[in-house]
Enzyme design. Structure first.
Site, PDB file in Angstrom:
ATOM      1  N   ASP A  11      -4.044 -19.101   4.667  1.00 50.40           N
ATOM      2  CA  ASP A  11      -3.608 -17.787   5.164  1.00 50.40           C
ATOM      3  C   ASP A  11      -3.728 -17.783   6.681  1.00 50.40           C
ATOM      4  OD1 ASP A  11      -2.775 -15.021   4.959  1.00 50.40           O
ATOM      5  OD2 ASP A  11      -4.809 -14.482   5.509  1.00 50.40           O
ATOM      6  N   SER A  12      -3.056 -16.829   7.300  1.00 53.09           N
ATOM      7  CA  SER A  12      -3.154 -16.692   8.748  1.00 53.09           C
ATOM      8  C   SER A  12      -4.552 -16.232   9.178  1.00 53.09           C
ATOM      9  CB  SER A  12      -2.109 -15.685   9.238  1.00 53.09           C
ATOM     10  OG  SER A  12      -2.313 -14.453   8.593  1.00 53.09           O
ATOM     11  N   TYR A  43       0.395 -13.618  12.104  1.00 52.77           N
ATOM     12  CA  TYR A  43       1.657 -14.339  12.004  1.00 52.77           C
ATOM     13  C   TYR A  43       2.839 -13.356  11.906  1.00 52.77           C
ATOM     14  CZ  TYR A  43      -0.468 -18.938  10.822  1.00 52.77           C
ATOM     15  OH  TYR A  43      -1.140 -20.141  10.829  1.00 52.77           O
ATOM     16  N   GLY A  44       2.516 -12.141  11.449  1.00 50.97           N
ATOM     17  CA  GLY A  44       3.562 -11.184  11.057  1.00 50.97           C
ATOM     18  C   GLY A  44       4.541 -10.796  12.135  1.00 50.97           C
ATOM     19  N   CYS A  74      -0.119 -15.985   1.944  1.00 48.29           N
ATOM     20  CA  CYS A  74       0.301 -15.139   3.061  1.00 48.29           C
ATOM     21  C   CYS A  74       1.793 -14.915   2.881  1.00 48.29           C
ATOM     22  CB  CYS A  74       0.014 -15.862   4.381  1.00 48.29           C
ATOM     23  SG  CYS A  74       0.671 -15.021   5.834  1.00 48.29           S
ATOM     24  N   ASN A  75       2.174 -13.655   2.838  1.00 52.04           N
ATOM     25  CA  ASN A  75       3.601 -13.351   2.619  1.00 52.04           C
ATOM     26  C   ASN A  75       4.456 -13.834   3.770  1.00 52.04           C
ATOM     27  OD1 ASN A  75       3.962 -11.272   0.163  1.00 52.04           O
ATOM     28  ND2 ASN A  75       1.959 -11.071   1.086  1.00 52.04           N
ATOM     29  N   THR A  76       3.969 -13.618   4.990  1.00 54.02           N
ATOM     30  CA  THR A  76       4.757 -13.988   6.162  1.00 54.02           C
ATOM     31  C   THR A  76       5.012 -15.495   6.159  1.00 54.02           C
ATOM     32  OG1 THR A  76       3.578 -12.225   7.303  1.00 54.02           O
ATOM     33  CG2 THR A  76       4.896 -13.701   8.662  1.00 54.02           C
ATOM     34  N   GLU A 159      -7.784  -5.648  10.317  1.00 49.32           N
ATOM     35  CA  GLU A 159      -8.635  -6.722  10.874  1.00 49.32           C
ATOM     36  C   GLU A 159      -9.756  -6.137  11.749  1.00 49.32           C
ATOM     37  OE1 GLU A 159      -8.452 -10.385  11.431  1.00 49.32           O
ATOM     38  OE2 GLU A 159      -7.187 -10.650   9.668  1.00 49.32           O
ATOM     39  N   CYS A 193       1.873  -7.723   1.698  1.00 48.24           N
ATOM     40  CA  CYS A 193       1.031  -8.347   2.719  1.00 48.24           C
ATOM     41  C   CYS A 193      -0.377  -8.418   2.137  1.00 48.24           C
ATOM     42  CB  CYS A 193       1.028  -7.515   3.997  1.00 48.24           C
ATOM     43  SG  CYS A 193      -0.171  -8.107   5.210  1.00 48.24           S
ATOM     44  N   THR A 194      -0.998  -9.564   2.298  1.00 50.75           N
ATOM     45  CA  THR A 194      -2.290  -9.782   1.638  1.00 50.75           C
ATOM     46  C   THR A 194      -3.404  -8.871   2.160  1.00 50.75           C
ATOM     47  OG1 THR A 194      -2.655 -11.570   3.207  1.00 50.75           O
ATOM     48  CG2 THR A 194      -1.815 -12.175   1.039  1.00 50.75           C
ATOM     49  N   HIS A 195      -3.214  -8.322   3.357  1.00 49.07           N
ATOM     50  CA  HIS A 195      -4.245  -7.433   3.899  1.00 49.07           C
ATOM     51  C   HIS A 195      -4.235  -6.041   3.233  1.00 49.07           C
ATOM     52  CE1 HIS A 195      -4.504 -10.303   7.158  1.00 49.07           C
ATOM     53  NE2 HIS A 195      -5.444  -9.607   7.742  1.00 49.07           N
TER      54      HIS A 195
HETATM   55  N1  DGL Z   1      -1.473 -12.429   5.544  1.00 50.64           N
HETATM   56  C1  DGL Z   1      -0.228 -11.994   6.135  1.00 50.64           C
HETATM   57  C2  DGL Z   1       0.775 -11.583   5.061  1.00 50.64           C
HETATM   58  O1  DGL Z   1       0.467 -11.535   3.875  1.00 50.64           O
HETATM   59  C3  DGL Z   1      -0.385 -10.898   7.130  1.00 50.64           C
HETATM   60  C4  DGL Z   1      -1.241 -11.213   8.325  1.00 50.64           C
HETATM   61  C5  DGL Z   1      -0.506 -11.696   9.534  1.00 50.64           C
HETATM   62  O2  DGL Z   1       0.344 -10.997  10.108  1.00 50.64           O
HETATM   63  O3  DGL Z   1      -0.818 -12.812   9.924  1.00 50.64           O
HETATM   64  O4  DGL Z   1       1.894 -11.321   5.410  1.00 50.64           O
END
Ligand code: DGL
Length: 274
Positions: A11-12, A43-44, A74-76, A159, A193-195
């Site tokens: 993940d990011s 990363y988003g 991580c979706n992104t 975060e 998004c995982t967050h």
């Molecule tokens: N974990 C990322 C996701 O699921 C989001 C966090 C990021 O922007 O890096 O998209």
């Protein structure tokens, strides 16, 4: 045959821990290595090329560390890097391995959840702009109409543990309203998004109760469980000692502190360069 390989989760940053927790609960016997690229989160909001490059570096490191099955939690990164890695980079690795993402299993599940065939996606700008959810849902469930809203502030708010105050709530409510205003018939919302599961309670407080809010962790976990049943050639090479290793590209103390928001057990991460 060697059977000393781990499952890697990339993940990011710490967000992927929401997926990691569910995977580990479903498959506790395996060895896992979690790698969070905290030095370069988020990363988003980054370009396709940058997310692809960072994700490839993370996946390469996990491969070097003995992972032969890697989940991009991580979706992104799933949206922007998974396909290119699968299509262009696999041949460069001497040892074969598999990389799976989080978008495909989520979209597979969604067709069965919506009654109105109107689905909303809340995600990062990168995921929304990639159109990955729209493309996958069109393929798997062409009857479903997809509405998206990018929430670029949510990851930094989460975060920094800054979501439950006037400023944070302003952005959360605004994005939800923007999504809901696109169609009165949305009956299912994917937290893409995982967050975002971390603020599930706040999200639900701002969404009419008849709308289902779906987070991905348990969907990805049960899809992985099923994958391992179908792919015995991978399952048999995975070591089953229940070990967990947490790696971060930034200060491990920061990672461990942030991880407390996401997981129940104390994490003692280690720094790694990728
Ligand atoms: N974990 C990322 C996701 O699921 C989001 C966090 C990021 O922007 O890096 O998209």
């Amino acid at each position: 045959m060697d059977s000393n390989y781990s499952i890697g989760v990339f993940d990011s940053g710490v967000g992927g821990l929401t997926v990691f927790e569910e995977i580990v609960n479903a498959l506790p016997q395996y060895n896992f290595i979690y790698l969070g690229d905290n030095a370069r989160v988020p990363y988003g909001t980054r370009s396709f090329d940058t997310v692809y490059q960072y994700t490839l570096e993370g996946v390469t490191k996990l491969h070097e560390l003995g992972c032969r099955l890697i989940i991009i939690a991580c979706n992104t990164a799933s949206a922007k890097a998974l396909r290119t890695i699968q299509q262009n980079d696999f041949l460069k690795f001497e040892q074969p391995f598999k990389v799976l993402g989080v978008i495909r299993p989520t979209t597979e599940e969604i067709g069965g959840l919506t009654k109105t065939n109107k689905v909303g996606i809340l995600a990062t700008s990168g995921t929304v702009n990639s159109q990955s959810y729209v493309i996958e849902l069109n393929k798997l469930h062409p009857q479903v109409q997809v509405f998206q809203e990018a929430c670029p502030m949510w990851v930094p708010l989460i975060e920094n543990n800054d979501f439950n105050n006037e400023g944070g709530l302003y952005f959360i409510k605004k994005n939800i309203q923007n999504l809901l205003s696109q169609s009165p018939d949305i009956d299912t919302i994917i937290l893409g998004c995982t967050h975002y599961p971390l603020i599930m309670d706040i999200i639900k407080q701002n969404i009419p109760s008849h709308i289902k809010v779906v987070s991905q962790g348990n969907i990805v976990a049960s899809s992985l469980k099923d994958y391992l049943i179908r792919h015995t050639e991978i399952e048999t090479i995975l070591q089953k000692e229940g070990k967990r290793l947490f790696l971060t590209t930034e200060d491990p103390n920061l990672f461990d502190e942030k991880a407390k928001l996401f997981v129940k057990n104390q994490i003692n991460s280690q720094i790694i360069e990728i």
